[in-house]
Design a protein around this motif. Structure first.
Motif, PDB file in Angstrom:
ATOM      1  N   ASP A  17       0.846  -1.190   0.000  1.00  0.00           N
ATOM      2  CA  ASP A  17       0.000   0.000   0.000  1.00  0.00           C
ATOM      3  C   ASP A  17       0.886   1.246   0.000  1.00  0.00           C
ATOM      4  OD1 ASP A  17       0.226   1.217   2.817  1.00  0.00           O
ATOM      5  OD2 ASP A  17      -0.269  -0.869   3.273  1.00  0.00           O
ATOM      6  N   ALA A  19       0.959   3.949   1.737  1.00  0.00           N
ATOM      7  CA  ALA A  19       1.484   4.448   3.008  1.00  0.00           C
ATOM      8  C   ALA A  19       2.791   3.731   3.354  1.00  0.00           C
ATOM      9  CB  ALA A  19       0.460   4.266   4.118  1.00  0.00           C
ATOM     10  N   ARG A  55      -0.030  11.028   2.937  1.00  0.00           N
ATOM     11  CA  ARG A  55       0.133   9.602   3.234  1.00  0.00           C
ATOM     12  C   ARG A  55      -0.295   8.717   2.054  1.00  0.00           C
ATOM     13  NH1 ARG A  55       2.538  11.797   6.783  1.00  0.00           N
ATOM     14  NH2 ARG A  55       2.457  11.355   9.009  1.00  0.00           N
ATOM     15  N   ASP A  56      -0.787   9.341   0.990  1.00  0.00           N
ATOM     16  CA  ASP A  56      -1.281   8.587  -0.160  1.00  0.00           C
ATOM     17  C   ASP A  56      -0.766   9.226  -1.454  1.00  0.00           C
ATOM     18  OD1 ASP A  56      -2.787   6.531  -1.326  1.00  0.00           O
ATOM     19  OD2 ASP A  56      -4.473   7.885  -1.679  1.00  0.00           O
TER      20      ASP A  56
END
Length: 203
Positions: A17, A19, A55-56
């Motif tokens: 992912d 993050a 964070r993305d």
């Protein structure tokens, strides 16, 4: 503890992912951060359009930032290999006492803070690899009176740096703490005078 290459693989791994991939890029800076951790992160974010607290982030931007960091790391590892070979030859020839350049190298072993920027938002705008090539090139030349990175001559001695060396010449143009071996004695003296003038104007 994961090494730089293992963390770099995580940054590139599309199965992770975003993050985690962002976190892994930040962790890479614990292994190699030419400007210091915060300033190197600020530099990579600014150059690759990443919001520092996002964070993305766009994965392509993360990978581009990693590519730049890896290029700079390759430059530094080649320098460290050449440095180790030189010291081995010098010891073989009986030169055991390290010189002024060796003191600087000891403080920047591993590449952390090799072109330290004491203020996180004040750093060179060029790619990290280019900055290190200019800096390393200057170490092989005669000392001069200008910053080896931006060629600026407004260099001021600071007494309150946040990391080792705790005092030294700082380029007002690009923000790096200029390694003393690349400056002439006259340039260092001029930086000290400029630092005293700035202190006097504040007092």
């Amino acid at each position: 503890m994961a090494g730089f290459r293992s963390l770099a693989r995580q940054v590139r791994d599309g199965r992770c992912d975003l993050a985690l991939r962002r976190y892994s890029l930040r962790k890479c800076l614990e292994r190699f951060a030419p400007y210091g951790h915060r300033a190197t992160w600020d530099h990579l974010c600014a150059r690759h359009g990443i919001e520092p607290e996002d964070r993305d982030p766009d994965p392509a931007r993360l990978v581009a930032a990693l590519d730049e960091l890896e290029d700079a790391r390759a430059v530094w590892l080649a320098y460290e290999e050449d440095f180790a070979d030189r010291r081995k030859r010098e010891k073989h020839e009986g030169l055991r006492r390290p010189g002024h350049l060796d003191d600087w190298h000891r403080r920047s072993w591993g590449g952390n803070g090799v072109a330290r920027c004491d203020t996180p938002h004040a750093h060179p705008s060029q790619p990290l690899g280019e900055v290190l090539r200019r800096l390393i090139g200057a170490l092989d030349e005669e000392p001069g009176s200008a910053c080896p990175v931006c060629r600026g001559t407004h260099i001021v001695w600071r007494q309150d740096l946040d990391d080792e060396p705790w005092a030294g010449p700082v380029c007002e143009g690009c923000g790096i703490v200029v390694p003393q071996p690349v400056l002439t004695a006259a340039a260092v003296a001029a930086a000290r005078r400029a630092g005293r003038r700035e202190l006097a104007s504040v007092a």
